[in-house]
Design a protein around this motif. Structure first.
Motif, short mmCIF file in Angstrom:
data_model
loop_
_atom_site.label_atom_id
_atom_site.label_comp_id
_atom_site.label_asym_id
_atom_site.label_seq_id
_atom_site.Cartn_x
_atom_site.Cartn_y
_atom_site.Cartn_z
N TYR A 25 65.79 1.12 62.83
CA TYR A 25 66.32 2.54 63.11
C TYR A 25 65.01 3.10 63.69
O TYR A 25 64.03 3.19 63.49
N ALA A 26 65.48 4.07 64.61
CA ALA A 26 64.61 5.11 65.14
C ALA A 26 64.83 6.52 64.94
O ALA A 26 66.35 7.02 64.93
N ALA A 27 63.99 7.22 64.41
CA ALA A 27 64.28 8.52 64.12
C ALA A 27 64.05 9.18 65.37
O ALA A 27 63.15 9.69 65.90
N VAL A 28 65.18 10.00 65.62
CA VAL A 28 65.34 10.75 66.92
C VAL A 28 66.56 11.71 66.73
O VAL A 28 67.49 11.72 66.10
N ARG A 29 65.93 12.79 67.12
CA ARG A 29 66.86 14.12 67.17
C ARG A 29 67.41 14.38 66.07
O ARG A 29 68.90 14.57 65.95
N GLY A 30 66.92 14.22 64.64
CA GLY A 30 67.35 14.61 63.53
C GLY A 30 68.19 13.60 62.77
O GLY A 30 68.63 13.93 61.81
N LEU A 37 68.81 6.66 64.20
CA LEU A 37 69.70 5.70 65.09
C LEU A 37 69.64 4.29 65.12
O LEU A 37 68.30 3.96 65.31
N TYR A 38 70.77 3.57 64.67
CA TYR A 38 70.66 2.42 64.48
C TYR A 38 70.53 1.32 65.58
O TYR A 38 71.47 1.72 66.51
N TYR A 39 69.64 0.36 65.93
CA TYR A 39 69.91 -0.35 67.22
C TYR A 39 69.21 -1.81 66.83
O TYR A 39 68.44 -1.96 65.88
N ILE A 54 69.40 -4.06 74.29
CA ILE A 54 69.23 -3.14 73.50
C ILE A 54 70.52 -2.47 72.97
O ILE A 54 71.16 -1.72 74.02
N ALA A 55 71.23 -2.92 71.92
CA ALA A 55 72.62 -2.37 71.45
C ALA A 55 72.11 -1.32 70.52
O ALA A 55 71.52 -1.56 69.38
N VAL A 56 73.11 -0.33 70.70
CA VAL A 56 72.81 0.92 69.76
C VAL A 56 74.24 1.06 69.15
O VAL A 56 75.33 1.05 69.71
N ASP A 57 74.13 1.62 67.84
CA ASP A 57 75.40 2.43 67.30
C ASP A 57 75.20 3.89 67.49
O ASP A 57 74.29 4.24 67.09
N LEU A 117 66.02 7.40 72.45
CA LEU A 117 65.96 6.11 72.00
C LEU A 117 64.90 5.21 72.91
O LEU A 117 64.22 4.91 72.78
N LEU A 118 65.50 5.46 74.11
CA LEU A 118 64.53 4.94 75.23
C LEU A 118 63.15 5.43 75.43
O LEU A 118 62.37 4.55 75.47
N THR A 119 63.06 6.74 75.01
CA THR A 119 61.72 7.18 74.98
C THR A 119 60.94 6.74 73.63
O THR A 119 59.69 6.33 73.91
#
Length: 274
Positions: free
Chosen positions: A33-38, A41-43, A80-83, A109-111
């Motif tokens: 999980y990436a904590a992005v923009r509130g 995001l699961y990838y 890198i597959a993302v939901d 996410l890329l950042t």
């Protein structure tokens, strides 16, 4: 935890060797999980090599790339597959959703992954997201493939059957109050395609990344609209897949994977046909 993930990775490798499918979208050995923009995001990440970001369609998840991920991993990409937000395991409690929001999520996410840029492959809504990512964050996209994308939600872009189905679904449910969070989220995702995207085709002229525009010859996106997208992208190539509907990357997975790989790896991309 590292030991658990190690054994899970071995288990999944064993399943692959036995011909059992990897559970893309539900793989704890590759999931993060990436904590992005509130939101979180699961990838999932697979393989090593040039980064390749996969973007799925409306109501889908990364599991839709079951027939594509193994190919690109075997051909030495870091997949890198993302939901997308409000899809799969990427929960989003907000009431609204936009394609611009999704594109900004992908850039974040890329950042987060410390990647300056990536190849991008998007299907349907993911194709819209791929182009908007290149439009809004041009430094993040090396080259992109968009299959079955549209940039308006009307009867000019969508076949009559799909447009009528969406309009009927909206009219039948617009006054309902959804108390179940799952149903409320599904309604939000459905409305995304009823009212969006609203991107003037002229804006696509600002996309500088080389783009491969793909559609099936029996796609739910009209051929006229696909041709218009192709003509407005400055560095675009067009592939209309024969005997295919909207799911080009599934119905013709082998050929699709090879063509996309060839496009990404071409040593030189010409200036374009425009």
């Amino acid at each position: 935890m590292k030991h658990v993930l190690f054994w899970l990775a071995l288990l999944l490798a064993g399943r692959a060797a036995l011909g059992q499918p990897v559970p893309y979208g539900h793989n704890p050995a590759a999931g993060h999980y990436a904590a992005v923009r509130g939101i979180r995001l699961y990838y999932e990440s697979y393989g090593a090599g040039p980064p390749l970001l996969l973007l799925h369609g409306n109501g889908g998840s990364m599991g839709d790339f079951q027939q594509n991920i193994p190919y690109f991993v075997a051909h030495h990409y870091r997949v890198i597959a993302v939901d997308s937000r409000a899809h799969g395991r990427s929960a989003d409690p907000a009431d609204s959703l936009s394609f611009e929001q999704l594109a900004d999520d992908f850039a974040a996410l890329l950042t987060h992954l410390r990647l300056d840029s990536a190849y991008v492959l998007g299907w349907s809504d993911g194709g819209i997201g791929a182009v908007l990512l290149a439009l809004r964050h041009p430094e993040k996209v090396k080259r992109l493939v968009a299959t079955g994308a549209n940039f308006s939600p009307d009867s000019l872009a969508l076949t009559p059957a799909l447009w009528q189905q969406q309009q009927r679904g909206y009219l039948e449910n617009k006054n309902r109050v959804f108390t179940d969070p799952v149903k409320r989220n599904e309604w939000k995702v459905f409305k995304l395609d009823v009212f969006q995207p609203n991107v003037p085709l002229g804006a696509l002229r600002r996309v500088r990344a080389p783009a491969l525009v793909v559609a099936g010859d029996h796609d739910v996106i009209t051929l006229a609209h696909t041709l218009a997208i192709y003509r407005h992208l400055p560095r675009a190539w067009l592939w209309i897949v024969p005997h295919s509907g909207h799911a080009t990357l599934q119905e013709h997975a082998g050929e699709f994977n090879r063509q996309v790989d060839t496009f990404f790896r071409a040593p030189r991309i010409p200036a374009g046909p425009h």
